[in-house]
Design a protein around this motif. Structure first.
Motif, PDB file in Angstrom:
ATOM      1  N   ASP A 192       0.764  -1.044  -0.028  1.00  0.00           N
ATOM      2  CA  ASP A 192       0.009   0.074   0.055  1.00  0.00           C
ATOM      3  C   ASP A 192       0.817   1.229   0.008  1.00  0.00           C
ATOM      4  O   ASP A 192       2.050   1.241   0.489  1.00  0.00           O
ATOM      5  N   ASP A 195       2.186   2.355   3.392  1.00  0.00           N
ATOM      6  CA  ASP A 195       3.186   1.456   4.134  1.00  0.00           C
ATOM      7  C   ASP A 195       4.864   1.986   4.038  1.00  0.00           C
ATOM      8  O   ASP A 195       4.831   2.786   3.006  1.00  0.00           O
ATOM      9  N   ASP A 261       3.007  -9.906   7.078  1.00  0.00           N
ATOM     10  CA  ASP A 261       1.702 -10.014   8.250  1.00  0.00           C
ATOM     11  C   ASP A 261       2.458  -9.509   9.625  1.00  0.00           C
ATOM     12  O   ASP A 261       1.881  -8.816  10.304  1.00  0.00           O
ATOM     13  N   LYS A 264       3.247  -5.910   9.607  1.00  0.00           N
ATOM     14  CA  LYS A 264       2.043  -4.983   9.300  1.00  0.00           C
ATOM     15  C   LYS A 264       2.005  -4.403   7.809  1.00  0.00           C
ATOM     16  O   LYS A 264       1.614  -3.111   7.869  1.00  0.00           O
ATOM     17  N   SER A 266       0.750  -4.102   4.472  1.00  0.00           N
ATOM     18  CA  SER A 266      -0.458  -4.708   3.738  1.00  0.00           C
ATOM     19  C   SER A 266      -0.278  -4.801   2.235  1.00  0.00           C
ATOM     20  O   SER A 266       0.536  -4.275   1.445  1.00  0.00           O
ATOM     21  N   PRO A 268      -2.421  -4.403  -1.039  1.00  0.00           N
ATOM     22  CA  PRO A 268      -3.452  -4.041  -1.311  1.00  0.00           C
ATOM     23  C   PRO A 268      -4.354  -4.544  -2.516  1.00  0.00           C
ATOM     24  O   PRO A 268      -3.683  -5.542  -3.488  1.00  0.00           O
TER      25      PRO A 268
END
Length: 281
Positions: A192, A195, A261, A264, A266, A268
């Motif tokens: 994303d 991020d 994961d 954290k 992501s 998208p």
């Protein structure tokens, strides 16, 4: 009456002499021709055996060994048969002419089939691939199982057999996935825009270096590939031994997802924002 009996006796004796004469003459020739064929066939077998052993000692491709041995044996047998027929006193020139005409007729009738034979010769001598290579050709992908004079058989990853005529195979592009010892894996990971870009690159590089099958030379590369509509695309380019290509691909994809994961980060997916405007009447 006595004269007739003597006359018939003379005829019988005459024909008996002729039969003995021709039987002796041609009998020897027939036996000689049979010996020429049998001895020649044995010598041909020995020559072919020596050719096979010599080529195998020099580590020539097994397909080329088989093709060369079969072609040599057929050529020697043809020469031996002609020699045996010639020993009988038969003019072999006419036989050669007849065989040539018959060969021309057969060649015209089977030109498509013979084109496959010609393609097989090109494959065997120029060796764009060999038995055991994983190739992509004629719109299919698989491992080369066998190569004969007319077709090449591939085994697909799901264990199906695909038989491709050599003419069709050699007429298009051939991608040999296992022709070299190493191969680069081209991978794309999306994150994303919100991020941490540097963290994502570091995570991917650590995953690559942690995999024992990833080669350190050439060094793996992790770089920004594109700023896409919904994500930032990070390109990963590790090098591996060609036999480990599929396994490493699966391992890296799984490891990167788990590390994303954990940190954290992501991945998208395409999204659409819908705005509803209410107009006053």
């Amino acid at each position: 009456m006595l004269q007739k009996i003597e006359h018939y006796g003379d005829k019988v004796e005459h024909y008996t002499d002729l039969a003995y004469q021709y039987g002796t003459e041609y009998g020897i020739k027939i036996v000689g021709s049979i010996l020429i064929f049998l001895i020649g066939k044995w010598i041909a077998g020995q020559i072919v055996s020596l050719i096979k052993k010599g080529m195998q000692k020099t580590h020539v491709d097994p397909t080329l060994v088989s093709f060369a041995a079969n072609a040599t044996y057929v050529a020697l047998i043809v020469v031996i048969v002609i020699a045996a027929i010639s020993n009988l006193g038969v003019e072999t020139t006419s036989f050669v002419a007849v065989f040539g005409a018959a060969g021309l007729a057969v060649g015209l009738a089977l030109k498509d089939t013979l084109s496959n034979v010609g393609a097989a010769v090109l494959i065997i001598f120029f060796r764009p691939f060999k038995v055991g290579d994983a190739i992509e050709a004629s719109g299919v992908m698989g491992t080369v199982k066998s190569i004969n004079l007319f077709s090449t058989t591939l085994t697909t990853p799901d264990n199906r057999s695909i038989i491709i005529p050599n003419g069709a195979l050699i007429s298009g592009n051939i991608i040999n996935n296992t022709g070299n010892e190493t191969r680069r894996i081209d991978m794309v990971f999306d994150i994303d825009y919100k991020d941490d870009l540097k963290l994502a690159k570091e995570v991917i590089m650590n995953v690559l270096l942690a995999n024992e099958k990833v080669l350190l030379e050439p060094a793996p590369v992790v770089a920004i590939g594109a700023l896409a509509q919904n994500s930032v695309q990070i390109f990963a380019r590790p090098w591996v031994a060609v036999d480990a290509y599929a396994d490493v691909t699966f391992e890296i994809i799984e490891a990167v997802k788990l590390e994303f994961d954990k940190h954290k980060l992501s991945i998208p997916f395409p999204q659409m924002a819908l705005h509803v405007r209410k107009e006053e009447l």
